[in-house]
Every structure is written in structure tokens, then in C-alpha cells.
Design an enzyme around this catalytic site. Structure first.
Site, PDB file in Angstrom:
ATOM      1  N   LEU A   1       0.838  -1.195   0.000  1.00 20.38           N
ATOM      2  CA  LEU A   1       0.000   0.000   0.000  1.00 20.38           C
ATOM      3  C   LEU A   1       0.872   1.244   0.000  1.00 20.38           C
ATOM      4  O   LEU A   1       1.822   1.339   0.783  1.00 20.38           O
ATOM      5  CB  LEU A   1      -0.901   0.027   1.244  1.00 20.38           C
TER       6      LEU A   1
ATOM      7  N   GLN B   1       1.497   8.551  -4.093  1.00 19.72           N
ATOM      8  CA  GLN B   1       1.616   7.649  -5.241  1.00 19.72           C
ATOM      9  C   GLN B   1       2.303   8.328  -6.411  1.00 19.72           C
ATOM     10  O   GLN B   1       2.367   9.547  -6.511  1.00 19.72           O
ATOM     11  CB  GLN B   1       0.227   7.138  -5.639  1.00 19.72           C
TER      12      GLN B   1
ATOM     13  N   GLN C   1       5.414   8.436  -7.021  1.00 22.27           N
ATOM     14  CA  GLN C   1       6.648   9.105  -6.598  1.00 22.27           C
ATOM     15  C   GLN C   1       7.797   8.117  -6.390  1.00 22.27           C
ATOM     16  O   GLN C   1       8.876   8.492  -5.963  1.00 22.27           O
ATOM     17  CB  GLN C   1       6.401   9.892  -5.304  1.00 22.27           C
ATOM     18  N   GLY C   2       7.553   6.824  -6.649  1.00 23.61           N
ATOM     19  CA  GLY C   2       8.605   5.822  -6.525  1.00 23.61           C
ATOM     20  C   GLY C   2       8.675   5.131  -5.178  1.00 23.61           C
ATOM     21  O   GLY C   2       9.599   4.336  -4.936  1.00 23.61           O
ATOM     22  N   HIS C   3       7.693   5.347  -4.306  1.00 24.57           N
ATOM     23  CA  HIS C   3       7.770   4.746  -2.970  1.00 24.57           C
ATOM     24  C   HIS C   3       7.542   3.236  -2.998  1.00 24.57           C
ATOM     25  O   HIS C   3       8.174   2.501  -2.222  1.00 24.57           O
ATOM     26  CB  HIS C   3       6.761   5.415  -2.035  1.00 24.57           C
TER      27      HIS C   3
ATOM     28  N   GLU D   1       1.610 -12.744  -3.862  1.00 24.39           N
ATOM     29  CA  GLU D   1       0.242 -13.258  -3.885  1.00 24.39           C
ATOM     30  C   GLU D   1      -0.670 -12.344  -4.706  1.00 24.39           C
ATOM     31  O   GLU D   1      -0.786 -11.154  -4.410  1.00 24.39           O
ATOM     32  CB  GLU D   1      -0.318 -13.350  -2.466  1.00 24.39           C
TER      33      GLU D   1
END
Length: 209
Positions: free
Chosen positions: A105, A111, A113-115, A139
Site C-alpha cells: 500500500l 503515489q 513518486q517511486g515509494h 500473492e
């Protein structure tokens, strides 16, 4: 303060982010994890509630958490939750473990931004140097996560001897599979997929010969 052990710091412009690894043994983390689970159920389609029941579950699960470290004048830094990655161990005969990524998550304001990439790289760094780990699985990955995993695995596979330019043009071999598993902890199905992607990349589609 963040739960767990600091693994990595990185900057995006003037902003500082930190990745921590923690477990169910960290005092107070289970209550914190309940709050994260509510966010996962809200933001991840098809997310499932994580049920931790007893000592065996506490030992199996690992959590990677990203925070933004925000300076506060005259006080300690404030930590803002950015995202997390859950994974767990399962037995692989005869004496190894498989690591399965369960859910990832990144909150909407963070979002693109490469996290997520950084979180996956963090678990790669942990499991690829662990001789007790047989391979790393995911999964029910989303399409976005499949693209992310393919990109990172292809990038890392290009550093292996069996995936150099001339070798990649050849058919997939047992040696390729073993080097991918030993050094990158890739499942055979994923290592073959990586080979096909890189083989297509190196193919001259204009030359019919």
C-alpha cells in the site's frame, strides 16, 4: 516514533523518507497494524484482513514501513505514514523458506513518486542475502505491481552473467534459472518471464532474419 529498525533513507527534492522493518514483536505494533489494515481495506481492491493468531504467525510475518520525516522547529521530527509492504515466510522442503509478499500500500498523496519501488527494493535487499530463503513470491499481484516487479527483476537480471547480451538471445536454460534463484530469489516462472522480456528487448523487430 516509527516502529522497527531503520533500513534506508532517501530524498525526493527537499523531502526525506525513511524505510523501517518491523515485526509483531515490536511493542505496540499490532495496534498500529490494525490501523494500517483499515487503510488497506479502503484503498486496495480485494484486500483481505490480516489475521495474526498466536506465536507462529508472529514469527512468520515481516513488515516494511515508509514514513516521511518532517522537520518541526524546536522539536523532534514528525513522521508521516506513507505506505507499507507485508510479507510472510512459509516452509520450502527440505530446509528453506519461501517469502510471500502479501499486500503493498502507498497512500494516494504519495503515489507515482517511486515509494512502492523503494519498498520492493527494501525487501529484495533483505531476502536476497539470506541463505535460508529459497525464493520470493507475490500473492495475487495487481497489474500495476506486475509491471513494477517485471521492471525491477529485469533491471537486476541484466547484472547477471547469464543475462548478458549474447546469452539472452539463446533459449532459457537451467543455468539461467539457477542463477536467478540463487542471486535474485526468483521463482522459475518469473525468471523465465524475465528472460522472455529481455530477449524481446534485444530482438531487432525490423530484421526478419
Amino acid at each position: 516514533l516509527p516502529h522497527g529498525t531503520l533500513l534506508h533513507k532517501y530524498k525526493l527534492g527537499e523531502r526525506t523518507f525513511e524505510i523501517y522493518r518491523t515485526s509483531c514483536r515490536d511493542p505496540g505494533f499490532l495496534e498500529y497494524q490494525d490501523k494500517i489494515q483499515n487503510l488497506m481495506l479502503l484503498y486496495i481492491e480485494g484486500a483481505s484482513q490480516l489475521l495474526l493468531e498466536g506465536e507462529d504467525d508472529y514469527e512468520r510475518w515481516m513488515f516494511f514501513l515508509t514514513y516521511e520525516s518532517v522537520p518541526v522547529s524546536g522539536r523532534s521530527n514528525r513522521y508521516v505514514f506513507v505506505g507499507c509492504l507485508d510479507a510472510y515466510r512459509c516452509y520450502s522442503f527440505p530446509d528453506k523458506f519461501r517469502i510471500r509478499v502479501s499486500q503493498v500500500l502507498v497512500l494516494p498523496p504519495f503515489q507515482l513518486q517511486g515509494h512502492a519501488t523503494r519498498l520492493v527494493e527494501a525487501i529484495h535487499s533483505e531476502v536476497r542475502t539470506d541463505s535460508s530463503v529459497f525464493d520470493l513470491l507475490v500473492e495475487d499481484p495487481s497489474e500495476e505491481f506486475i509491471r513494477l516487479r517485471d521492471f525491477l527483476d529485469c533491471r537486476d537480471a541484466l547484472q547477471l552473467s547469464c543475462f548478458q547480451r549474447e546469452s539472452i538471445k539463446q533459449d532459457f536454460t537451467k543455468e539461467m534459472q539457477e542463477e536467478c534463484r540463487n542471486k535474485l530469489k526468483l521463482h522459475p516462472k518469473q525468471s523465465r518471464r524475465v528472460h522472455e522480456i529481455l530477449r524481446l528487448k534485444s530482438t531487432n523487430l525490423v530484421n526478419r532474419q
